[in-house]
Structure formats: C-alpha cells, structure tokens
Design a protein around this motif. Structure first.
Motif, PDB file in Angstrom:
ATOM      1  N   GLY A 449     -45.432  50.262 -43.645  1.00  0.00           N
ATOM      2  CA  GLY A 449     -46.348  49.528 -44.521  1.00  0.00           C
ATOM      3  C   GLY A 449     -46.510  48.086 -44.087  1.00  0.00           C
ATOM      4  N   LEU A 450     -45.427  47.450 -43.633  1.00  0.00           N
ATOM      5  CA  LEU A 450     -45.536  46.076 -43.136  1.00  0.00           C
ATOM      6  C   LEU A 450     -46.395  46.030 -41.883  1.00  0.00           C
ATOM      7  CD1 LEU A 450     -44.794  43.098 -43.179  1.00  0.00           C
ATOM      8  CD2 LEU A 450     -42.623  43.661 -42.051  1.00  0.00           C
ATOM      9  N   LEU A 451     -46.193  46.990 -40.983  1.00  0.00           N
ATOM     10  CA  LEU A 451     -47.050  47.047 -39.790  1.00  0.00           C
ATOM     11  C   LEU A 451     -48.511  47.240 -40.186  1.00  0.00           C
ATOM     12  CD1 LEU A 451     -44.905  49.278 -37.378  1.00  0.00           C
ATOM     13  CD2 LEU A 451     -45.409  46.828 -37.132  1.00  0.00           C
ATOM     14  N   ARG A 452     -48.758  48.063 -41.184  1.00  0.00           N
ATOM     15  CA  ARG A 452     -50.135  48.316 -41.625  1.00  0.00           C
ATOM     16  C   ARG A 452     -50.779  47.018 -42.116  1.00  0.00           C
ATOM     17  NH1 ARG A 452     -49.035  52.059 -44.724  1.00  0.00           N
ATOM     18  NH2 ARG A 452     -49.639  53.846 -43.413  1.00  0.00           N
ATOM     19  N   ASP A 468     -42.550  55.188 -34.456  1.00  0.00           N
ATOM     20  CA  ASP A 468     -41.669  54.892 -33.321  1.00  0.00           C
ATOM     21  C   ASP A 468     -41.500  53.388 -33.133  1.00  0.00           C
ATOM     22  OD1 ASP A 468     -41.351  57.570 -32.848  1.00  0.00           O
ATOM     23  OD2 ASP A 468     -42.872  57.670 -31.240  1.00  0.00           O
ATOM     24  N   LEU A 469     -42.600  52.636 -33.320  1.00  0.00           N
ATOM     25  CA  LEU A 469     -42.521  51.179 -33.189  1.00  0.00           C
ATOM     26  C   LEU A 469     -41.602  50.590 -34.259  1.00  0.00           C
ATOM     27  CD1 LEU A 469     -43.437  48.578 -31.818  1.00  0.00           C
ATOM     28  CD2 LEU A 469     -45.445  48.569 -33.308  1.00  0.00           C
ATOM     29  N   ALA A 470     -41.719  51.100 -35.482  1.00  0.00           N
ATOM     30  CA  ALA A 470     -40.843  50.623 -36.554  1.00  0.00           C
ATOM     31  C   ALA A 470     -39.387  50.907 -36.225  1.00  0.00           C
ATOM     32  CB  ALA A 470     -41.234  51.266 -37.881  1.00  0.00           C
ATOM     33  N   ALA A 471     -39.119  52.112 -35.699  1.00  0.00           N
ATOM     34  CA  ALA A 471     -37.749  52.455 -35.336  1.00  0.00           C
ATOM     35  C   ALA A 471     -37.256  51.591 -34.175  1.00  0.00           C
ATOM     36  CB  ALA A 471     -37.669  53.938 -34.976  1.00  0.00           C
ATOM     37  N   ALA A 472     -38.120  51.347 -33.190  1.00  0.00           N
ATOM     38  CA  ALA A 472     -37.731  50.532 -32.042  1.00  0.00           C
ATOM     39  C   ALA A 472     -37.413  49.103 -32.459  1.00  0.00           C
ATOM     40  CB  ALA A 472     -38.844  50.542 -31.001  1.00  0.00           C
ATOM     41  N   ARG A 475     -36.365  48.498 -37.793  1.00  0.00           N
ATOM     42  CA  ARG A 475     -36.847  48.319 -39.169  1.00  0.00           C
ATOM     43  C   ARG A 475     -36.459  46.944 -39.726  1.00  0.00           C
ATOM     44  NH1 ARG A 475     -34.191  53.207 -39.962  1.00  0.00           N
ATOM     45  NH2 ARG A 475     -33.282  52.540 -41.954  1.00  0.00           N
ATOM     46  N   LEU A 476     -36.349  45.957 -38.812  1.00  0.00           N
ATOM     47  CA  LEU A 476     -36.060  44.567 -39.214  1.00  0.00           C
ATOM     48  C   LEU A 476     -37.374  43.811 -39.348  1.00  0.00           C
ATOM     49  CD1 LEU A 476     -33.051  43.814 -36.867  1.00  0.00           C
ATOM     50  CD2 LEU A 476     -32.962  43.990 -39.347  1.00  0.00           C
ATOM     51  N   PRO A 477     -37.627  43.154 -40.498  1.00  0.00           N
ATOM     52  CA  PRO A 477     -38.917  42.464 -40.691  1.00  0.00           C
ATOM     53  C   PRO A 477     -39.237  41.450 -39.616  1.00  0.00           C
ATOM     54  CG  PRO A 477     -37.769  42.686 -42.779  1.00  0.00           C
ATOM     55  CD  PRO A 477     -36.812  43.155 -41.721  1.00  0.00           C
ATOM     56  N   LEU A 478     -38.241  40.685 -39.166  1.00  0.00           N
ATOM     57  CA  LEU A 478     -38.518  39.675 -38.146  1.00  0.00           C
ATOM     58  C   LEU A 478     -39.022  40.330 -36.867  1.00  0.00           C
ATOM     59  CD1 LEU A 478     -38.384  36.754 -37.092  1.00  0.00           C
ATOM     60  CD2 LEU A 478     -35.992  37.179 -36.493  1.00  0.00           C
ATOM     61  N   ALA A 479     -38.346  41.387 -36.423  1.00  0.00           N
ATOM     62  CA  ALA A 479     -38.768  42.077 -35.207  1.00  0.00           C
ATOM     63  C   ALA A 479     -40.115  42.752 -35.397  1.00  0.00           C
ATOM     64  CB  ALA A 479     -37.706  43.107 -34.813  1.00  0.00           C
ATOM     65  N   LEU A 480     -40.343  43.334 -36.579  1.00  0.00           N
ATOM     66  CA  LEU A 480     -41.620  43.991 -36.853  1.00  0.00           C
ATOM     67  C   LEU A 480     -42.777  42.998 -36.781  1.00  0.00           C
ATOM     68  CD1 LEU A 480     -40.429  46.255 -39.787  1.00  0.00           C
ATOM     69  CD2 LEU A 480     -41.470  47.098 -37.664  1.00  0.00           C
ATOM     70  N   ALA A 483     -43.415  42.129 -33.071  1.00  0.00           N
ATOM     71  CA  ALA A 483     -44.052  43.249 -32.381  1.00  0.00           C
ATOM     72  C   ALA A 483     -45.499  43.425 -32.825  1.00  0.00           C
ATOM     73  CB  ALA A 483     -43.257  44.530 -32.648  1.00  0.00           C
ATOM     74  N   ALA A 484     -45.745  43.244 -34.129  1.00  0.00           N
ATOM     75  CA  ALA A 484     -47.108  43.399 -34.641  1.00  0.00           C
ATOM     76  C   ALA A 484     -48.036  42.341 -34.065  1.00  0.00           C
ATOM     77  CB  ALA A 484     -47.095  43.328 -36.165  1.00  0.00           C
ATOM     78  N   GLU A 485     -47.521  41.110 -33.938  1.00  0.00           N
ATOM     79  CA  GLU A 485     -48.376  40.057 -33.372  1.00  0.00           C
ATOM     80  C   GLU A 485     -48.734  40.370 -31.924  1.00  0.00           C
ATOM     81  OE1 GLU A 485     -49.822  37.832 -34.936  1.00  0.00           O
ATOM     82  OE2 GLU A 485     -48.752  37.782 -36.841  1.00  0.00           O
ATOM     83  N   LEU A 486     -47.754  40.919 -31.189  1.00  0.00           N
ATOM     84  CA  LEU A 486     -48.053  41.275 -29.797  1.00  0.00           C
ATOM     85  C   LEU A 486     -49.090  42.403 -29.752  1.00  0.00           C
ATOM     86  CD1 LEU A 486     -47.442  40.791 -26.825  1.00  0.00           C
ATOM     87  CD2 LEU A 486     -45.573  42.430 -27.002  1.00  0.00           C
ATOM     88  N   ALA A 487     -48.954  43.372 -30.656  1.00  0.00           N
ATOM     89  CA  ALA A 487     -49.926  44.462 -30.716  1.00  0.00           C
ATOM     90  C   ALA A 487     -51.308  43.938 -31.086  1.00  0.00           C
ATOM     91  CB  ALA A 487     -49.463  45.507 -31.730  1.00  0.00           C
ATOM     92  N   ALA A 488     -51.338  42.948 -32.000  1.00  0.00           N
ATOM     93  CA  ALA A 488     -52.622  42.385 -32.409  1.00  0.00           C
ATOM     94  C   ALA A 488     -53.300  41.645 -31.266  1.00  0.00           C
ATOM     95  CB  ALA A 488     -52.412  41.447 -33.596  1.00  0.00           C
ATOM     96  N   GLU A 489     -52.495  41.086 -30.356  1.00  0.00           N
ATOM     97  CA  GLU A 489     -53.065  40.377 -29.209  1.00  0.00           C
ATOM     98  C   GLU A 489     -53.626  41.365 -28.171  1.00  0.00           C
ATOM     99  OE1 GLU A 489     -53.302  37.035 -28.128  1.00  0.00           O
ATOM    100  OE2 GLU A 489     -53.102  36.615 -30.268  1.00  0.00           O
TER     101      GLU A 489
END
Length: 1006
Positions: A449-452, A468-472, A475-480, A483-489
C-alpha cells in the motif's frame, strides 16, 4: 479580617496579608471554581465536572462535602466571606474586588470606557499587575484548562489595548523592545504586527517597519494561505508614503517627561509547537495508532501519574514517522504545546547531550537564555517546574538509553511523553511504567500500500513484482520510500527488472545473513539507490555524511562539495528526489541517521583522507567566515552598525546549533584552531543575547582546544570569557576560580593590559560576594597596571570602582575625590558617556552640592545615544543612573518609569545582579511615593534574586526595604525579623545600613 483571593497564578487566599493553607490540589480546584463563579451558585454536578471531568471517582460527592467543609473553616475568620449551600448549589459570597480575576475584569472595563488615554493606560497597568503567572498554576482539569486558555486570551487582549494606549501617548520608544519580543511569539497576529510597525516607523526605522510587514505577509501566506487584512495593508501604505497622520498625536505627552506607575506589560504565555512536519503518504499502523490513542484516557485520582509511551523497533521501521503522525493527530489534546527533540542516540559522533536537550526545551518554554541553569540537574528541575500543571506532549525521538531520557521526563501527570528507540529499554517499563508499543516490519499488504501511494498504478499492473520489491526492502518504510523514488525516476523500467537489479546488489554486497537482518537489507537498498546517482550527487551524498550538525543549509553543502550554491542546490534536488535527504524550510536539508552513517562510511571508502579533510576544512571555513561577517555587521568597531543587521542576526540564529556543533566537533577531532577562532567570534553575540548555557559550552570547548595545542594566550582569553559567563549566571565562586586561572596565564605571558582587565573583573566578583577589601585590592592593582601603561580610560575606570567601594563603606569624601579624578580623565578623553555616569555618582553623594541638572542632562544625552545604537546593556545602566538622579530631584514618577524599563532590559539581557539592584531601587522609590504595598513586592523579588546569586548586600537591602514597608503599614512584628537579618548582614559586611535611592553605595561595581 480583610481577605484577598487569587486565581491569576497559583490559587491562593490571604487573610490580613497572611497566606491561608488551602490543602491539596483537588481542594484548591474547588476553591478556584467557586472564585471564578463568585456570587453565583454552582451545582454539585457542575462542581464534580469541573473538578474531575470525566475521571470523577464513584464517591466524588462525598469528597466534595469534605473539601467544602475544610474550605469553610479555612476562610471562616475573613470578613464578608462565606461558602454556603443554596437551592441552586454552592455559593461563595465575597466582595468581587477581593478576587484578582474580578478586579482585573473590572479594571479592564473601566479602561476601555476611559476618555483619556493616560487614564486607560494606568488602569490597564493596574489590571496586568494582578497577574502572578498562569491562571490556576499547578492545577489541571479539562474545565480549568479551558478557563486558563480563556483568561490568557483576556490578558493578551489587555496587553494589546495597553500597546495602543501607549502608542497614542507617544511612548513608542520604550514600547518597542517588548513589542519586538511579543511579535516573535505571535507571528500571525495582525494587530500586534501593526503596533510594531507603527512603533518602528515613529522611531525612524521605516525600512524595519516595511520588513515587519513583509515578514507577517510571508507567515500568513505560508501558514494560512491568506494575505494581511485591509487595516494592515493600509498602515503599510501609509508607512511607505510617510503619511503625516502616523505621527504622534498632538495630545500625547512627550516620552521622557513622565512615566506610568505600573509594571511593564506581562509577556504572553509561550506555547511551543516543535513537532516536525507530518509524514507524506503515511500508510498502515492502525493497531499501533489505536494503542497510542488509548493512552489519552488518563487514570483518575488527585495526582495522575506521568503517561509514558515507548515506540521500539529496528532502524528504518518507521518509529519517528508513526510518532510524528500520532502527535499531529492529537495535538489539540495538548493545548499548552508540544516539545520535540531528536536525541540522535545512535550517532557515534555526536548524540545530543541531556544538558543540551534541556536547554533547548527551556528556551522553547520561554526561559531566557541567561536564566537557564548551568548544571544538568538544575536544568531538569527548572524544566519540571516549567511544565507543572501544563498539558503538553513531549516527543523524545531516537533515544538510546534510559539515562538519556530520565532527566527529560516531566514531573507532572498533565503531560504525556512519547519516546522512540531502537532498543526495548526495559528500565523505562520497569521503573517509569512506560507503555511499550513494538513496531514490527510493515505487514506485506501495508508495505505494498505504501508503494502504491508512492508510485501509483505500476503496483497494480505488476502486483507480483511489487510484492517482491516490498520483500526485498525488508518491508521497512525507509527502504520502501527510497526504492519507490528510484522506481519513479525510471518509469520505463518494469518493476520486475528493478527487483532483479536490487537482488543483484544484495548478492554482490553479501549483506544478507541467515537471519534476514533488516539492517543489512536496508543497507542494500541504500547501495542500490546510491549506485544509480550521478557522480556529482553521489559525492555530495558522501560528503553530507561528514557534516556534524543535524541539518545543513545549501551554502554549507556548497562549501563541503566545493561547488557553487546553484550547483549545490541542484545536487540536493537530485538527492531529495531519491529520498536520500529531506528538504526543510529556509533552504535547509536533513538526513536520516541511518543514511548519515552510511554516507560517512562511503566517504571513508571512496574519498581519500586528503579530500575528506579538505571538505571539512571548507565547511568549517564557511561557518567561521559567515560568523565573522555577521558579527562585523552586528558589532562594528567604532562605527554605527552596518546595513543588513536583521539578516546577520537571522543567519546566526539559524546556524547557532551548527556553529556550536562545529566547535564541539572541532575540539574533539583535532580542529582546535577552528574551535578557538569560532568560539571567540561568537562570544560577544552569545554573551549579549544568546543562551548563556550554550555560550558556556562553546567557550569551554575553546578552553579545551587552546590547552590541546598549547596556545596559552587563547586559553587565557577563553578563560576570561568563561569567567564572565559564570559571573552572569550568578556562579560567583566558579567565576573567581576561572578568572584566577586567566590571571596567572596573562601574568606569565607578560600581557599587562589583559591582566588589568581580569583584575578588574575579579574585583567585580569580590564586590558581589561582599569582600570589599579584596575587591579594593584587585581594583588598585588594575589601576597601577593601567597607570604604568598610560591607559587613561583604564585608570578612570579603576578610580570609579575604588570610589564606589569608598561610598559603600561610608567614606564619601574619599569617594568624591576619586570620582573627581576620574571625571577629569574622561573629560580629557572626550568620553561623554562615562562623564555622564561619573556625574550621576557625584550627584548621589549625600551632604554635598549635587550637580543634579548637569548630571540629568548628560545622562539624557547618553540615553539617546545608546538607544540609537541598540546597546541594551548600556541603556539599562543609564536608565538606572537617571532614575537615581531624578529621585534626588524629587521626580519620583520619572524615576519609577526609568527603573521599570531598566528591569525589563536586565531581565532580557540576563544581568540578574543588576536586576536585583534595580528592584530594590524601585522599592525605595515606590515607598517614597507612598505606594508601600507595591514597594514590598519589589523588595521581595529582589530578595529572591539576591539569595539565588549570593549577593549579600542586595539581600540586606531587600530585608531592610521589606521591614520598612511592613512598619509603614503598622506590622512591626513581621518587620522585626527582616530588620534583624538586614542589620546582621550589614554588620558582617562592615558597611553602613542601606542608603536611600540616589546614594552611590547602591550602585553596582560590576
């Protein structure tokens, strides 16, 4: 017997001037309710609701009967006072004039209906003088808290009414300092801002008035999304056009010809709001939020225990985000404010010291810097006192140990403390009853949900890859978030491919152990994000980890990287988009402590030692250059202050935590020259207006740095500065010891001018301690050194101080000779300011022709000069001298006004010894004017201060003044012990009894 009651402070009752024991807190709550409703019946249900709220015990009615019975007995001997049962409830019969709240409201009604501004101002001053602190201090129920807020609003409205009256009377000059301080506490109040603008304009500061308007316009836009109202816009237009209508009304009495008899306006209650900004895209944690919500239901009983909540969990799990989110949700439940500190408990370099955290809290609570105690235990005690009876939330973020937390715990159950820590801290649970809320990794649906929320529809298009990304990311908010910002780029790259890329990094770094350590996994995410940074941004990220402070301005990052400000801003933008730094207000950036540690680790691995040293050197040079430029603007030598004074002061205030961090870091890591230079540069600013506790910490680091490099001259300067700070804090014996160390060094170095100055300062400490023989010896030695050096100004200063000792010991002839010699030297030097001071001393000598008119004229010229240059310390001293001369002339009203202004300035500066003197002087002036009751109050305040700082002479003066005031009212029995104490102290000091106002024996030798 006459009775007086008070709720504008601690709930109290006095019968014939003596305090009545009102019992425990709940019983005082009952009386407080009855006093507010004096003359009106209060039902049993209303009493129960107002005294207990929703936490009323089952037998509340029985307890009330007991409380009311005891209160009846307590006030039984008071004339016209009765608590009785009526058909409509319980009724307190009392003359409204005997209750400070009703007197305050009656005086304000009269003031608002007064035809003359002078009458209105006098009435408002009388009304404000009734306030002794927060209403119902020390008591806390929902009804009392709501009533407290209402009454504080009434007081603030009264202060604004007084400001308007004083402005109409042409009193803008004396009003401006108080206005400036109050505007800083209420930045969104348009009426207050308009008053400050008008005062600035009338003082010839049109540009500052314009800046005040621009400041509130920015605040309104940022906070409320609105523009200033029509009235404030019109005033701004008039100021820009220099509209003659803004001049002082013709009917106003010129400032300086007379003064009000009452106290200065009461300062508004400080309500700190220190919470960081709420977290973007916060997701999940509903169970944890509900657990925290349950803590708001405080247990019943007279003294509820302190509520402590502990959020514990691994690094990066979102403890701080959850704490901040909940704090914002419930902030309305804490109307007295919210305190926040990041303790940086896991920062190996610079965790926040407990003493430093306490100093920050005390400053936020409105305690002036010079009043902050020096020791940790004393600060903790003052902190608990400030929080007594206040409904506040205290958020202690990133704590590492019980020892770091315990001194920061309030002593009152009206507060709630929320702690975040990576450790479980069993001691907090066992000893302090903390409610622990453990944060585990985000449940997988919440992590997705945070990634969404962060990358929208891609999660739903690739649900398996998102899981898989959440597991990688463990499931830590800081890491999520990273990772999400990199995906957004990289919108063109499928999530599955990004997950595979992250997996490769994890394997390559060999960071995953058999237990699936989330620290290792989040570090892999950091590495993955870092590897995708452009080279310049990657280097900026690494070097940011070397910054010793909590946040850094763009210009500081530019210094670290060696880039220009524009390039640094661009690099920080790249890091911000990658969630590796967080942007804050005013061009400042911060970094999560895990990221900071990772960045510093990368810097050691990737950048050579020479490059790292060069970066830190550029950073320290940047702060030293900025501080030097700001200080040159604020305190130019031999010239009026240059332009951009506000900008210089704002820069130092914004960077103060970093400047202190640089000094401490430099002393600990071998950058001793930077520490010495920066501490010396900052000393005058911190000494004049910054927190004295912070000034002492910075100056002590300079002493350590100077010792480390063997720079005895720098060590002597730092010791001399530290001695001054000890003296200002009232730590007289420590000041003497520190001065002695500096004196030995200067004597060995062969620096007689510096040695003479330290001798003069040592004499001032002796003066305060009442050791006049030792003080005279130090002053005499200073005079001989100045004479040898041919320093006429130094000789004159030493002669004046020796003359003051002569006057205090009763040798007025010798004092007159010394003052006369000093006056000749100052005349030769053309020092009109010091001439005025010595003339005031000559004018005070008894049984001699007094040059009163000449002294008054010189002092008024000096007053205009120091007000023009903004030297508040000198202004306070000149006002005190002018008051003494006016008192000798019989101009008691003017003397009272000068002293009241001086007291306000002494309080703001933190000159506690001079404040005690001025309070005693004011007591004498008021007694001479026939206001015996108010005189006793002033002497009582002086006594408290003098006892605290150890000034025995002012203690004796205060006891003598109280005794005289009591005798004037016919209370000889109460006067006798005060008189006996005064006589014993005077005899021990071997000085005559307390002189009248105007005698130089009352003048400070410090």
């Amino acid at each position: 017997m006459a009775a007086e009651f008070g709720v504008l402070g601690v709930v109290e009752a006095r019968i014939e001037g003596r305090h009545v024991d009102l019992g425990h807190a709940r019983q005082r709550c009952v009386l407080g309710v009855l006093l507010v409703e004096a003359g009106r019946p209060v039902t049993m249900d209303q009493l129960i609701d107002r005294v207990w709220g929703e936490r009323a015990p089952q037998r509340a009615a029985g307890a009330l009967y007991s409380y009311l019975s005891r209160l009846r007995r307590a006030v039984a001997c008071a004339d016209g006072v009765e608590i009785r049962r009526e058909p409509g409830g319980y009724l307190l019969t009392v003359d409204p004039r005997a209750v400070d709240l009703h007197r305050f409201r009656r005086l304000m009604t009269l003031a608002r209906g007064a035809e003359a501004d002078r009458s209105a101002a006098d009435l408002i001053v009388q009304a404000l003088s009734l306030w002794r602190g927060d209403p119902f201090a020390g008591l806390d129920t929902p009804w009392l808290s709501a009533m407290r807020r209402t009454l504080l609003g009434e007081r603030f409205a009264a202060e604004l009414d007084l400001n308007d009256a004083l402005l109409r009377l042409g009193r803008h000059g004396e009003l401006l300092p108080a206005l400036s301080a109050t505007v800083a506490e209420h930045p969104l109040d348009e009426r207050l801002a308009g008053q400050a603008m008008l005062a600035l304009y009338r003082c010839g500061r049109q540009a500052d008035a314009d800046e005040q308007y621009r400041r509130i316009r920015r605040c309104l836009a940022d906070e409320l999304g609105s523009d200033p109202g029509a009235a404030l816009r019109r005033l701004h237009e008039q100021i820009l056009a220099a509209d003659p209508a803004l001049g002082v009304p013709a009917s106003a009495v010129p400032a300086g010809e007379s003064r009000l008899s009452g106290p200065p306006p009461a300062a508004a209650v400080v309500v700190p709001t220190q919470l960081p900004a709420d977290v973007r895209a916060f997701t999940g944690r509903t169970g944890e939020l509900a657990a925290l919500d349950r803590l708001l239901a405080l247990p019943g009983g007279d003294e509820p225990p302190l509520t402590v909540a502990l959020l514990s969990g691994t690094a990066g799990v979102g403890k701080s985000a959850l704490a901040v989110r909940w704090a914002h949700r419930v902030r309305d439940a804490f109307p007295d404010g919210q305190l926040y500190v990041n303790l940086r408990g896991y920062d190996a370099e610079q965790p926040v010291a407990v003493a430093e955290a306490l100093a920050g809290f005390l400053t936020a609570l409105g305690v002036r810097g010079p009043e902050i105690p020096p020791g940790t235990d004393e600060r903790a005690g003052r902190y608990r006192s400030e929080l007594t009876g206040r409904r506040m939330l205290v958020l202690l973020d990133n704590a590492s140990s019980v020892e770091q937390i315990r001194p920061l715990l309030p002593g009152t159950g009206s507060c709630l403390v929320l702690i975040t820590s990576r450790d479980s801290l069993p001691g907090m649970v066992a000893v302090h009853g903390a409610e622990r809320v453990n944060l585990d990794l985000l449940p997988l649906p919440d992590a997705i949900g945070l990634l969404r929320k962060l990358i929208d529809a891609r999660v739903d298009r690739e649900p398996a890859a998102a899981a898989d990304l959440a597991a990688a990311c463990a499931r830590l908010p800081l890491a999520l978030r990273i990772a999400a910002e990199l995906a957004a780029e990289r919108t063109d790259v499928p999530l599955a491919e990004l997950v595979a890329e992250l997996g490769d990094h994890q394997v390559r770094l060999d960071l995953l152990d058999a237990g699936g350590d989330p620290h290792a996994e989040v570090r892999a995410v950091f590495s993955w994000s870092y590897q995708n940074l452009p080279a310049g941004a990657a280097r900026a990220f690494r070097l940011f980890g070397l910054h010793p402070g909590e946040t850094a301005h763009v210009d500081a990052v530019a210094a670290l990287t060696g880039a220009g400000s524009g390039e640094a801003r661009r690099l920080l933008g790249v890091l911000g988009r990658a969630s590796l730094v967080q942007a804050g207000p005013g061009g400042r950036y911060g970094m999560h402590d895990l990221l900071r540690a990772y960045a510093a680790e990368l810097a050691i691995g990737h950048d050579s030692e020479a490059d790292r040293e060069a970066a830190v050197t550029r950073l320290f040079d940047h702060y030293l250059a900025g501080a030097t430029a700001a200080m040159t603007t604020l305190y130019p030598d031999g010239a009026p202050p240059a332009g951009h004074v506000d900008a210089a002061r704002a820069w130092i205030e914004a960077e103060r935590p970093n400047l202190a961090a640089v000094c401490l870091h430099g002393a600990a890591h071998g950058r001793h020259r930077h520490t010495i230079a920066l501490a010396e540069t900052l000393f005058r600013y911190l000494d004049a207006g910054g927190p004295v506790a912070e000034a002492a910490t910075v100056t002590a680091s300079a002493v350590s740095a100077a010792r480390a490099v063997g720079d005895r001259e720098a060590q002597a300067r730092a010791l001399s500065n530290l001695g001054r700070l000890h003296r200002r804090q009232g730590r007289l014996h420590e000041a003497a010891e520190t001065y002695h160390q500096a004196l030995i060094l200067y004597a060995d170095l062969g620096e007689p001018a510096a040695e003479a100055l330290v001798l003069r300062n040592l004499g001032s400490v002796d003066w305060r301690l009442g050791d006049y023989r030792q003080a005279a010896d130090h002053y005499r030695r200073a005079w001989m050194l100045y004479r040898h050096l041919g320093d006429d100004a130094g000789q004159a200063d030493a002669l004046v101080r020796l003359g003051l000792i002569d006057a205090r010991l009763g040798d007025h002839e010798q004092a007159a000779q010394r003052f006369g010699s000093a006056l000749e030297l100052y005349a030769t030097l053309g020092d009109r300011f010091s001439e005025a001071y010595v003339l005031s001393l000559l004018a005070r000598l008894p049984h001699r022709p007094a040059p009163l008119d000449r002294a008054a004229a010189h002092l008024e010229q000096s007053l205009a000069t120091v007000q023009r240059t903004g030297d508040r310390t000198a202004e306070a001293y000149v006002l005190t001298d002018l008051a003494a001369v006016h008192a000798r002339q019989g101009r008691l009203r003017e003397a009272s006004g000068h002293l009241r202004r001086a007291i306000v300035l002494h309080q703001r500066i933190g000159d506690r010894a001079s404040e005690a003197e001025a309070l005693n002087d004011l007591g004498q002036v008021l007694r001479a004017a026939g206001d015996t009751a108010e005189a006793r109050v002033q002497h009582g305040q002086a006594l408290d201060l003098a006892e605290e700082i150890g000034d025995r002479y002012e203690r004796a003066r205060a006891h003598d003044g109280i005794a005289t005031a009591l005798r004037d009212t016919g209370d000889a029995d109460c006067a006798r012990p005060h008189l006996d104490r005064a006589r014993r102290i005077f005899a021990d000091l071997k000085v005559p009894a307390a002189p009248a106002i105007g005698d130089p024996a009352t003048t400070s030798g410090g």
